[in-house]
Design an enzyme around this catalytic site. Structure first.
Site, PDB file in Angstrom:
ATOM      1  N   GLU A  65      49.568 -29.546 -57.830  1.00 25.21           N
ATOM      2  CA  GLU A  65      51.038 -29.636 -57.766  1.00 25.21           C
ATOM      3  C   GLU A  65      51.670 -28.393 -58.403  1.00 25.21           C
ATOM      4  OE1 GLU A  65      52.508 -33.282 -59.380  1.00 25.21           O
ATOM      5  OE2 GLU A  65      51.618 -34.486 -57.786  1.00 25.21           O
TER       6      GLU A  65
ATOM      7  N   ARG B 192      62.720 -23.869 -36.720  1.00 27.63           N
ATOM      8  CA  ARG B 192      62.490 -24.110 -35.295  1.00 27.63           C
ATOM      9  C   ARG B 192      63.029 -25.439 -34.786  1.00 27.63           C
ATOM     10  NH1 ARG B 192      56.617 -21.439 -34.033  1.00 27.63           N
ATOM     11  NH2 ARG B 192      56.188 -21.594 -36.225  1.00 27.63           N
ATOM     12  N   GLN B 193      62.887 -26.522 -35.575  1.00 34.44           N
ATOM     13  CA  GLN B 193      63.459 -27.808 -35.118  1.00 34.44           C
ATOM     14  C   GLN B 193      64.937 -27.765 -35.479  1.00 34.44           C
ATOM     15  OE1 GLN B 193      60.478 -30.678 -36.812  1.00 34.44           O
ATOM     16  NE2 GLN B 193      60.756 -31.679 -34.840  1.00 34.44           N
TER      17      GLN B 193
ATOM     18  N   HIS C 162      65.269 -16.895 -36.955  1.00 36.22           N
ATOM     19  CA  HIS C 162      64.936 -17.354 -35.601  1.00 36.22           C
ATOM     20  C   HIS C 162      66.012 -18.280 -35.031  1.00 36.22           C
ATOM     21  CE1 HIS C 162      62.435 -18.353 -32.223  1.00 36.22           C
ATOM     22  NE2 HIS C 162      62.583 -19.639 -32.494  1.00 36.22           N
TER      23      HIS C 162
ATOM     24  N   LYS D  50      62.060 -15.503 -19.299  1.00 38.82           N
ATOM     25  CA  LYS D  50      60.862 -16.348 -19.442  1.00 38.82           C
ATOM     26  C   LYS D  50      61.237 -17.819 -19.434  1.00 38.82           C
ATOM     27  CE  LYS D  50      60.078 -17.112 -24.377  1.00 38.82           C
ATOM     28  NZ  LYS D  50      59.791 -16.526 -25.644  1.00 38.82           N
TER      29      LYS D  50
ATOM     30  N   ARG E 168      59.520 -21.795 -20.618  1.00 37.64           N
ATOM     31  CA  ARG E 168      58.407 -22.474 -21.293  1.00 37.64           C
ATOM     32  C   ARG E 168      58.136 -23.803 -20.589  1.00 37.64           C
ATOM     33  NH1 ARG E 168      56.594 -20.156 -25.960  1.00 37.64           N
ATOM     34  NH2 ARG E 168      58.026 -18.873 -27.194  1.00 37.64           N
TER      35      ARG E 168
ATOM     36  N   THR F 190      52.348 -17.505 -31.294  1.00 36.33           N
ATOM     37  CA  THR F 190      51.050 -17.587 -30.591  1.00 36.33           C
ATOM     38  C   THR F 190      50.709 -16.257 -29.918  1.00 36.33           C
ATOM     39  OG1 THR F 190      52.109 -18.253 -28.530  1.00 36.33           O
ATOM     40  CG2 THR F 190      51.449 -20.016 -30.041  1.00 36.33           C
TER      41      THR F 190
HETATM   42  C1  R5P Z   1      61.765 -16.967 -28.700  1.00 40.16           C
HETATM   43  O1  R5P Z   1      61.242 -17.923 -28.223  1.00 40.16           O
HETATM   44  C2  R5P Z   1      61.326 -16.057 -29.764  1.00 40.16           C
HETATM   45  O2  R5P Z   1      62.209 -15.000 -29.793  1.00 40.16           O
HETATM   46  C3  R5P Z   1      59.917 -15.502 -29.628  1.00 40.16           C
HETATM   47  O3  R5P Z   1      59.803 -14.870 -28.382  1.00 40.16           O
HETATM   48  C4  R5P Z   1      58.897 -16.565 -29.736  1.00 40.16           C
HETATM   49  O4  R5P Z   1      59.108 -17.350 -30.869  1.00 40.16           O
HETATM   50  C5  R5P Z   1      57.508 -15.996 -29.769  1.00 40.16           C
HETATM   51  O5  R5P Z   1      56.596 -17.045 -29.765  1.00 40.16           O
HETATM   52  P1  R5P Z   1      55.162 -16.885 -29.151  1.00 40.16           P
HETATM   53  O6  R5P Z   1      54.512 -15.689 -29.798  1.00 40.16           O
HETATM   54  O7  R5P Z   1      54.458 -18.176 -29.510  1.00 40.16           O
HETATM   55  O8  R5P Z   1      55.310 -16.758 -27.663  1.00 40.16           O
END
Ligand code: R5P
Length: 275
Positions: free
Chosen positions: A29, A84-85, A117, A173, A175, A204
């Protein structure tokens, strides 16, 4: 007076810091204590909140200790993790709002983040977000075109391309699933050009790997990447090493391990100037 957590140790090694203890009890802790007189003094805390969650807990414990000692706290977050969330999704935790709420409890004088972000967090927390464009421009000037790998990145890449007077190329892009990437469209001419993809973070690596494939298919001579935050989750580094991307420039908002393609931009001087 400056305080920091273990997440940003590498960024403050040339700066004189305040005396404090941030250590572990024998069961793991976290324990925090301030060893300076900070009552009514303005102090800075520098901390990033990337995983593991211990980084976040260290920060809130340090803030709590400083608040209890009566300090007026300014917070600098080079990498604002858990952003992110950032919207309501049925059944999901609204983690970014929750964490913003914690920060609000400390009556912080000022919060500065670096290329955050989740811009949506502005609704829940007052902070100033800064992007070190001048540092990026030194690298970007060696390329022929700058590439926004998605619509979200466009506004910032546009600023950098105006600063360096380089043409802007935009990729769209999509997803299909979380952490999967499909490229829909590329707008701009990349034939025989050295292209630099500019993004806020690499997680990733899927976004930049897929974007680089399209750029090379469309005739780009070489593809490199610059991103503020190198999260590099899972097999990202391995996959990026295998990819056709030439160099990957990231800042040390998160401390980086050595890797063949990785070129680390040191943020410490820039942050020192900021505070
Ligand atoms: C939008 O989604 C963000 O600007 C980045 O492009 C994203 O977080 C990159 O994530 P990853 O490397 O997993 O594609």
């Amino acid at each position: 007076m400056i305080f920091y957590t273990n997440s940003t140790k590498h960024l403050v090694n040339k700066i004189k810091t305040g005396r404090f203890v941030l250590k572990r009890f024998s069961d793991g802790e976290i324990y925090a204590r301030i060893e300076e007189k900070v009552k009514n003094k303005s102090v800075w805390v520098i901390a990033s909140t990337f995983a593991p969650a211990d980084n976040l807990i260290e920060l809130v414990f340090l803030l709590d200790a400083l608040k209890r000692c009566g300090a007026k706290i300014n917070l600098l977050v080079p990498y604002f993790g858990y952003s992110r969330q950032d919207r309501i999704v049925e059944g999901e935790c609204f983690s970014s709002k929750l964490i913003c709420g914690w920060f609000k409890d400390f009556n912080l004088k000022r919060i500065i983040t670096i290329n955050i972000h989740g811009e949506r967090l502005k609704k829940f927390l007052k902070y100033k977000d800064i992007i070190p464009f001048e540092l990026y421009a030194r690298i970007a000037k060696n390329f022929d075109v700058l590439v926004a790998p998605d619509k979200g990145a466009k506004a910032n890449v546009q600023k950098l391309s105006s600063l360096c007077e380089k043409p802007l190329v935009v990729i769209e892009k999509f997803r299909p699933k979380k952490e999967q990437v499909k490229i829909l469209e590329l707008k701009g001419n990349v034939k025989n050009k050295r292209a630099l993809i500019v993004d806020d973070m690499i997680s990733t690596g899927g976004t930049i790997i897929e974007a680089s494939k399209v750029l090379l298919q469309k005739g780009a001579k070489e593809v490199s990447v610059i991103a503020t935050h190198g999260v590099f989750s899972g097999d990202a580094i391995k996959n990026l090493e295998k990819s056709k991307i030439k160099n990957i420039y990231v800042t040390n908002s998160i401390q980086q391990k050595k890797s063949r393609k990785l070129k680390v931009i040191d943020l410490s001087g820039f942050l020192k100037k900021l505070i």
